[in-house]
Design a protein around this motif. Structure first.
Motif, mmCIF file in Angstrom:
data_model
loop_
_atom_site.group_PDB
_atom_site.id
_atom_site.type_symbol
_atom_site.label_atom_id
_atom_site.label_comp_id
_atom_site.label_asym_id
_atom_site.label_seq_id
_atom_site.Cartn_x
_atom_site.Cartn_y
_atom_site.Cartn_z
ATOM 1 N N TYR A 203 0.866 -1.187 0.000
ATOM 2 C CA TYR A 203 0.000 0.000 0.000
ATOM 3 C C TYR A 203 0.901 1.234 0.000
ATOM 4 C CZ TYR A 203 -3.822 3.145 1.262
ATOM 5 O OH TYR A 203 -4.764 4.157 1.268
ATOM 6 N N VAL A 204 0.543 2.242 -0.788
ATOM 7 C CA VAL A 204 1.343 3.474 -0.911
ATOM 8 C C VAL A 204 0.553 4.656 -0.364
ATOM 9 C CG1 VAL A 204 2.499 5.062 -2.496
ATOM 10 C CG2 VAL A 204 2.578 2.599 -2.923
ATOM 11 N N PHE A 205 1.213 5.461 0.491
ATOM 12 C CA PHE A 205 0.543 6.647 1.041
ATOM 13 C C PHE A 205 1.613 7.637 1.498
ATOM 14 C CE2 PHE A 205 1.596 4.261 4.724
ATOM 15 C CZ PHE A 205 1.689 5.146 5.788
ATOM 16 N N GLU A 206 1.152 8.856 1.792
ATOM 17 C CA GLU A 206 2.049 9.927 2.250
ATOM 18 C C GLU A 206 2.035 9.974 3.764
ATOM 19 O OE1 GLU A 206 4.852 12.776 1.503
ATOM 20 O OE2 GLU A 206 3.692 11.819 -0.093
ATOM 21 N N LEU A 207 3.208 9.775 4.354
ATOM 22 C CA LEU A 207 3.337 9.810 5.800
ATOM 23 C C LEU A 207 3.829 11.204 6.200
ATOM 24 C CD1 LEU A 207 3.153 8.108 8.397
ATOM 25 C CD2 LEU A 207 5.567 7.513 8.063
ATOM 26 N N ASP A 208 2.997 11.946 6.934
ATOM 27 C CA ASP A 208 3.313 13.326 7.303
ATOM 28 C C ASP A 208 3.861 13.388 8.730
ATOM 29 O OD1 ASP A 208 2.345 14.380 4.833
ATOM 30 O OD2 ASP A 208 0.274 14.153 5.583
ATOM 31 N N GLU A 209 4.482 14.505 9.001
ATOM 32 C CA GLU A 209 5.029 14.755 10.335
ATOM 33 C C GLU A 209 3.929 14.672 11.386
ATOM 34 O OE1 GLU A 209 8.196 15.808 12.954
ATOM 35 O OE2 GLU A 209 8.352 15.633 10.788
ATOM 36 N N GLY A 210 4.208 13.888 12.425
ATOM 37 C CA GLY A 210 3.256 13.773 13.533
ATOM 38 C C GLY A 210 2.210 12.672 13.362
ATOM 39 N N ASP A 211 2.172 12.028 12.174
ATOM 40 C CA ASP A 211 1.203 10.918 11.989
ATOM 41 C C ASP A 211 1.530 9.769 12.954
ATOM 42 O OD1 ASP A 211 -0.201 12.220 10.027
ATOM 43 O OD2 ASP A 211 0.759 11.173 8.354
ATOM 44 N N GLU A 212 0.468 9.188 13.494
ATOM 45 C CA GLU A 212 0.651 8.059 14.429
ATOM 46 C C GLU A 212 0.365 6.751 13.697
ATOM 47 O OE1 GLU A 212 -0.652 7.706 18.893
ATOM 48 O OE2 GLU A 212 -2.244 6.859 17.643
ATOM 49 N N ILE A 213 1.360 5.865 13.704
ATOM 50 C CA ILE A 213 1.224 4.558 13.035
ATOM 51 C C ILE A 213 0.939 3.493 14.089
ATOM 52 C CG2 ILE A 213 2.389 2.834 11.631
ATOM 53 C CD1 ILE A 213 4.251 5.150 10.665
ATOM 54 N N GLU A 214 -0.038 2.618 13.791
ATOM 55 C CA GLU A 214 -0.344 1.487 14.674
ATOM 56 C C GLU A 214 -0.441 0.237 13.807
ATOM 57 O OE1 GLU A 214 -3.714 -0.016 17.904
ATOM 58 O OE2 GLU A 214 -3.895 1.949 16.938
ATOM 59 N N ALA A 215 0.438 -0.730 14.059
ATOM 60 C CA ALA A 215 0.463 -1.954 13.247
ATOM 61 C C ALA A 215 0.499 -3.177 14.157
ATOM 62 C CB ALA A 215 1.680 -1.949 12.323
ATOM 63 N N THR A 216 -0.192 -4.238 13.741
ATOM 64 C CA THR A 216 -0.192 -5.491 14.510
ATOM 65 C C THR A 216 0.731 -6.519 13.868
ATOM 66 O OG1 THR A 216 -2.115 -6.318 13.280
ATOM 67 C CG2 THR A 216 -2.555 -5.102 15.309
ATOM 68 N N LEU A 217 1.576 -6.103 12.942
ATOM 69 C CA LEU A 217 2.534 -6.997 12.288
ATOM 70 C C LEU A 217 3.760 -6.192 11.894
ATOM 71 C CD1 LEU A 217 1.453 -7.666 8.590
ATOM 72 C CD2 LEU A 217 0.711 -5.710 9.950
ATOM 73 N N SER A 218 4.829 -6.899 11.571
ATOM 74 C CA SER A 218 6.044 -6.225 11.103
ATOM 75 C C SER A 218 5.811 -5.708 9.689
ATOM 76 C CB SER A 218 7.226 -7.205 11.117
ATOM 77 O OG SER A 218 7.522 -7.616 12.438
ATOM 78 N N VAL A 219 6.247 -4.438 9.430
ATOM 79 C CA VAL A 219 5.977 -3.793 8.162
ATOM 80 C C VAL A 219 7.298 -3.248 7.590
ATOM 81 C CG1 VAL A 219 4.719 -1.958 6.978
ATOM 82 C CG2 VAL A 219 3.652 -3.170 8.883
ATOM 83 N N LYS A 220 7.457 -3.470 6.284
ATOM 84 C CA LYS A 220 8.636 -2.919 5.561
ATOM 85 C C LYS A 220 8.202 -1.628 4.879
ATOM 86 C CE LYS A 220 10.133 -4.699 1.671
ATOM 87 N NZ LYS A 220 10.824 -5.592 0.670
ATOM 88 N N TYR A 221 8.984 -0.561 5.109
ATOM 89 C CA TYR A 221 8.715 0.754 4.545
ATOM 90 C C TYR A 221 9.764 1.049 3.457
ATOM 91 C CZ TYR A 221 5.739 1.538 8.634
ATOM 92 O OH TYR A 221 4.765 1.460 9.606
ATOM 93 N N THR A 222 9.250 1.340 2.241
ATOM 94 C CA THR A 222 10.152 1.682 1.137
ATOM 95 C C THR A 222 9.784 3.076 0.618
ATOM 96 O OG1 THR A 222 10.303 -0.646 0.526
ATOM 97 C CG2 THR A 222 11.008 0.985 -1.114
ATOM 98 N N LEU A 223 10.753 4.016 0.639
ATOM 99 C CA LEU A 223 10.510 5.365 0.130
ATOM 100 C C LEU A 223 10.339 5.342 -1.382
ATOM 101 C CD1 LEU A 223 12.962 7.597 2.194
ATOM 102 C CD2 LEU A 223 10.468 7.877 2.039
ATOM 103 N N VAL A 224 9.305 6.026 -1.862
ATOM 104 C CA VAL A 224 9.029 6.090 -3.298
ATOM 105 C C VAL A 224 8.788 7.525 -3.680
ATOM 106 C CG1 VAL A 224 8.065 3.756 -3.404
ATOM 107 C CG2 VAL A 224 6.561 5.691 -2.958
ATOM 108 N N GLU A 225 8.926 7.788 -4.993
ATOM 109 C CA GLU A 225 8.652 9.127 -5.501
ATOM 110 C C GLU A 225 7.294 9.156 -6.175
ATOM 111 O OE1 GLU A 225 11.850 10.118 -8.048
ATOM 112 O OE2 GLU A 225 13.297 10.305 -6.424
#
Length: 225
Positions: A203-225
């Motif tokens: 899933y692709v989305f814009e993560l902004d300053e101050g956003d709170e992430i809550e996950a129940t599994l391990s997640v890989k984050y890849t920066l994209v343009e």
């Protein structure tokens, strides 16, 4: 005169003797007739008695035959009653089975309605997932992975700008599946996972300053343009 009296006396004597003889003959005849009649009556009575005795014997035989028939009929009646009792038991068992069948059929009908509802819901969800996948594919066509190593965060709660830099990310499950929320689900509310149409493999989305992430599994984050 004496001679005339003597003749008269002799006549009376003769008449008397004749009368006695007639009386004796009459008595003997009457006795003989009565005896004969009595013999005939007695003989008739013997004949009648023999006939009655024969009829009694025949009746006794007929009575014995009737008694045997009654015994046979009683036995047959008993057998029929036993057969009827057996049939009544079978009828009761059949009625119970019919009641059980009706109850089971009712449960099956209810389950059928539930299954149909679940299928309709699954179809609806599959359509939504397909739409999301198409949207994701459309977005991914213009995505270029930045030359930076992906980062993995374990299950937990994280803050953008503190635990991970803000930016546009493609998130993927490391293994298994689980919920992934951003800002309590108001920004992102998905299920990440592989191997099932109900899960999103990325899933692709814009993560902004101050956003709170809550996950129940391990997640890989890849920066994209």
């Amino acid at each position: 005169m004496k001679w005339e009296l003597s003749i008269v006396k002799r006549k009376w004597i003769y008449l008397s003797l004749i009368g006695l003889v007639l009386v004796a003959v009459s008595a003997f005849s009457a006795h003989a007739i009565g005896f004969n009649k009595a013999s005939v009556l007695l003989k008739d009575k013997k004949v009648v008695a023999r006939e009655i005795d024969g009829e009694i014997k025949e009746w006794k035989k007929e009575l014995e035959s009737i008694e045997k028939n009654v015994e046979a009929m009683e036995e047959e009646k008993s057998n029929k009653q036993a057969e009827l009792d057996g049939l009544l038991i079978q009828v009761d068992e059949a009625s119970e089975l019919i009641s059980q069948k009706d109850a089971i059929q009712k449960e099956l009908d209810e389950l059928g309605v539930q299954v149909k509802g679940q299928k309709d819901e699954l179809k609806k969800l599959s359509g939504e997932i397909a739409n999301k996948q198409n949207e994701l594919d459309s977005l991914n066509k213009g995505i270029l992975v930045k030359k930076k190593e992906p980062r993995t965060l374990v299950a937990g709660v994280f803050i953008a700008g503190k635990d991970i830099a803000p930016g546009r990310y493609k998130v993927e499950p490391v293994n298994g599946f689980g919920n992934y929320f951003v800002n309590g689900g108001s920004k992102v509310n998905i299920i990440l996972g592989r191997g099932d149409d109900l899960f999103l493999p990325e899933y692709v989305f814009e993560l902004d300053e101050g956003d709170e992430i809550e996950a129940t599994l391990s997640v890989k984050y890849t920066l994209v343009e």
